[in-house]
Scaffold this motif. Structure first.
Motif, mmCIF file in Angstrom:
data_model
loop_
_atom_site.group_PDB
_atom_site.id
_atom_site.type_symbol
_atom_site.label_atom_id
_atom_site.label_comp_id
_atom_site.label_asym_id
_atom_site.label_seq_id
_atom_site.Cartn_x
_atom_site.Cartn_y
_atom_site.Cartn_z
ATOM 1 N N ALA A 76 -32.996 25.841 26.302
ATOM 2 C CA ALA A 76 -32.036 25.173 25.838
ATOM 3 C C ALA A 76 -31.767 23.599 26.253
ATOM 4 O O ALA A 76 -31.333 22.665 25.523
ATOM 5 C CB ALA A 76 -30.628 26.032 25.899
ATOM 6 N N ASN A 77 -32.077 23.684 27.612
ATOM 7 C CA ASN A 77 -31.736 22.332 28.258
ATOM 8 C C ASN A 77 -32.966 21.279 27.976
ATOM 9 O O ASN A 77 -32.349 20.205 27.673
ATOM 10 C CB ASN A 77 -31.930 22.503 29.660
ATOM 11 C CG ASN A 77 -30.522 22.628 30.182
ATOM 12 O OD1 ASN A 77 -29.864 21.825 30.318
ATOM 13 N ND2 ASN A 77 -30.278 24.026 30.529
ATOM 14 N N HIS A 136 -31.991 20.021 24.643
ATOM 15 C CA HIS A 136 -30.559 19.282 24.549
ATOM 16 C C HIS A 136 -30.753 17.958 25.090
ATOM 17 O O HIS A 136 -30.578 17.051 24.508
ATOM 18 C CB HIS A 136 -29.744 19.971 25.700
ATOM 19 C CG HIS A 136 -28.426 19.239 26.099
ATOM 20 N ND1 HIS A 136 -27.831 19.208 27.311
ATOM 21 C CD2 HIS A 136 -27.709 18.468 25.159
ATOM 22 C CE1 HIS A 136 -26.741 18.570 27.069
ATOM 23 N NE2 HIS A 136 -26.438 18.007 25.817
ATOM 24 N N SER A 140 -27.513 22.421 21.128
ATOM 25 C CA SER A 140 -28.228 22.974 22.280
ATOM 26 C C SER A 140 -27.452 24.542 22.141
ATOM 27 O O SER A 140 -28.242 25.577 22.535
ATOM 28 C CB SER A 140 -27.987 22.399 23.416
ATOM 29 O OG SER A 140 -28.750 21.049 23.249
ATOM 30 N N LYS A 194 -28.923 28.212 21.900
ATOM 31 C CA LYS A 194 -29.064 29.219 22.890
ATOM 32 C C LYS A 194 -28.572 30.349 22.717
ATOM 33 O O LYS A 194 -29.057 31.376 23.052
ATOM 34 C CB LYS A 194 -28.181 28.439 24.145
ATOM 35 C CG LYS A 194 -27.817 29.362 25.291
ATOM 36 C CD LYS A 194 -27.057 28.820 26.175
ATOM 37 C CE LYS A 194 -26.539 29.666 27.386
ATOM 38 N NZ LYS A 194 -25.427 29.038 28.441
#
Length: 421
Positions: A150-151, A154, A179, A183
């Motif tokens: 997810a990061n 992002h 994001s 997630k």
């Protein structure tokens, strides 16, 4: 620990990317918008914390059916809260910005950020419930993989929307919202692979899932955690409000310092999660010896970690903070107050571990009482330390952690004797 580092990168990425624009007002608006969303959602973080504790206790008792029911209840609560937040959206945004004393251009830009991120709030709530259940099942590596993925998305979207497409504040908010949705999709995929997932769907139709006693236990734990987090959110709102009262430069600088503090806090928060699970299991088994070992080990490793982080901040904190803005006034102001992040990196250790112990053991009422007392001291300290300017703000914030830790230290022995003897 690594999972929480990944979580911290969400806020750090946003502050770094918007800082490339060199606009203190824009950076301050993102800080206030993010504080509003944190204040709105973090009070419901009990969904994760309570789910971790209850799932760990059920695992310690070897009750697989109860673990499925806990997942069902937590998801239902998340959906209900999400629906409620959407209903109050028009009033919540205006009231929140007024409370934070956002004015003029900063208020307008903060509203742009909030109006985009608000729609992903339900996804955030569901992610809390699902990740809490997986952590309670000791599926921490799965959570780590999801957080990292997810990061990566992002950061990529931040760069795409803000620096390439030129969307500015709207780009930061859109990247964060996308994001969060990504997630949630990954968490659902991970949950679907767990044997208890199919039972959780069936559990929604079982009367025992919605048994009054079980629901009272869930809501009792959630109520205490909600109140604790509400007080903590109020403390962070006061921190942001105090920065806003001193102008956009101090507001932006405090936002950077807070993100650096959150990085250290979330690293140490890994020990809190571990303490929740392991103390919950020890409580479920009524194993005092194991409980004592967990407490001592968690404090030892967490303190060592906090000391290392504090040392890094002492020598390199100013350099790290300078990377979050190209505005010379913001950089200079951040360097003036960077020392407080060194102190908070160490103080945060004790609060994080104590919270993990108290939540895992089910002593949430005592935790709320210590938080309420500490909040009163914090509010008084903010007033008394006003002549010290921004140093007074950070001094009062530090006292909040000192008083909380001392209160929990005082209560711990008596609670352990009561429940394990």
């Amino acid at each position: 620990m690594l999972t929480n580092v990944a979580t911290a990168l969400f806020g750090l990425a946003d502050m770094w990317v918007i800082g490339r624009l060199g606009d203190a007002a824009a950076q301050g608006a993102v800080e206030l918008g993010a504080k509003f969303m944190m204040g709105l959602l973090i009070v419901f973080a009990f969904l994760r914390t309570a789910t971790v504790a209850l799932t760990a206790q059920a695992a310690g008792e070897g009750d697989h059916e109860e673990q499925s029911k806990i997942l069902t209840r937590s998801v239902a609560v998340a959906v209900a809260i999400g629906a409620g937040l959407l209903l109050v959206r028009p009033w919540a945004v205006s009231a929140g910005l007024a409370l934070l004393e956002a004015k003029g251009e900063i208020a307008q830009n903060a509203r742009i950020y909030i109006d985009i991120r608000y729609w992903a709030g339900t996804a955030w709530l569901l992610s809390c419930a699902l990740s809490g259940w997986l952590i309670g099942q000791r599926r921490v590596r799965v959570i780590l993989v999801i957080e990292v993925a997810a990061n990566i998305l992002h950061v990529a979207l931040d760069l795409l929307f803000v620096l390439w497409a030129g969307w500015g504040i709207a780009g930061v908010a859109t990247a964060t919202a996308c994001s969060e949705l990504f997630k949630l999709a990954l968490l659902i995929a991970a949950i679907a692979r767990e044997p208890a997932a199919s039972r959780a769907l069936a559990a929604a139709r079982w009367r025992s899932t919605w048994d009054g006693q079980a629901l009272r236990k869930l809501f009792s734990l959630n109520r205490d955690l909600f109140l604790r987090t509400l007080l903590l959110t109020a403390a962070m709102a006061l921190l942001a409000r105090s920065g806003a009262q001193q102008g956009p430069v101090v507001l932006a600088a405090n936002g950077i310092l807070f993100q650096i503090f959150m990085l250290s806090s979330l690293i140490v928060d890994g020990f809190e999660s571990a303490a929740q699970v392991l103390c919950g299991e020890a409580k479920g088994r009524r194993d005092r010896g194991r409980f004592v070992i967990v407490v001592r080990t968690a404090f030892a490793w967490a303190f060592l970690t906090g000391l290392v982080i504090g040392t890094i901040y002492f020598f390199a904190g100013s350099v790290l903070a300078a990377g979050f803005s190209t505005n010379p006034d913001v950089i200079s102001t951040t360097a003036t107050y960077i020392g407080w992040t060194v102190l908070l990196a160490i103080l945060g250790v004790f609060v994080s571990v104590f919270d993990g112990i108290f939540v895992g053991a089910g002593w949430t009422r005592a935790m709320v009482l210590t938080m309420a007392f500490a909040m009163a001291v914090y509010a008084g300290a903010l007033h008394l330390a006003a002549p010290l300017g921004n140093h007074g703000v950070w001094l009062a914030f530090s006292l909040l952690f000192v008083v909380r830790a001392l209160g929990q230290l005082y209560l711990l022995p008596g609670l352990a004797r009561r429940d394990f003897n």
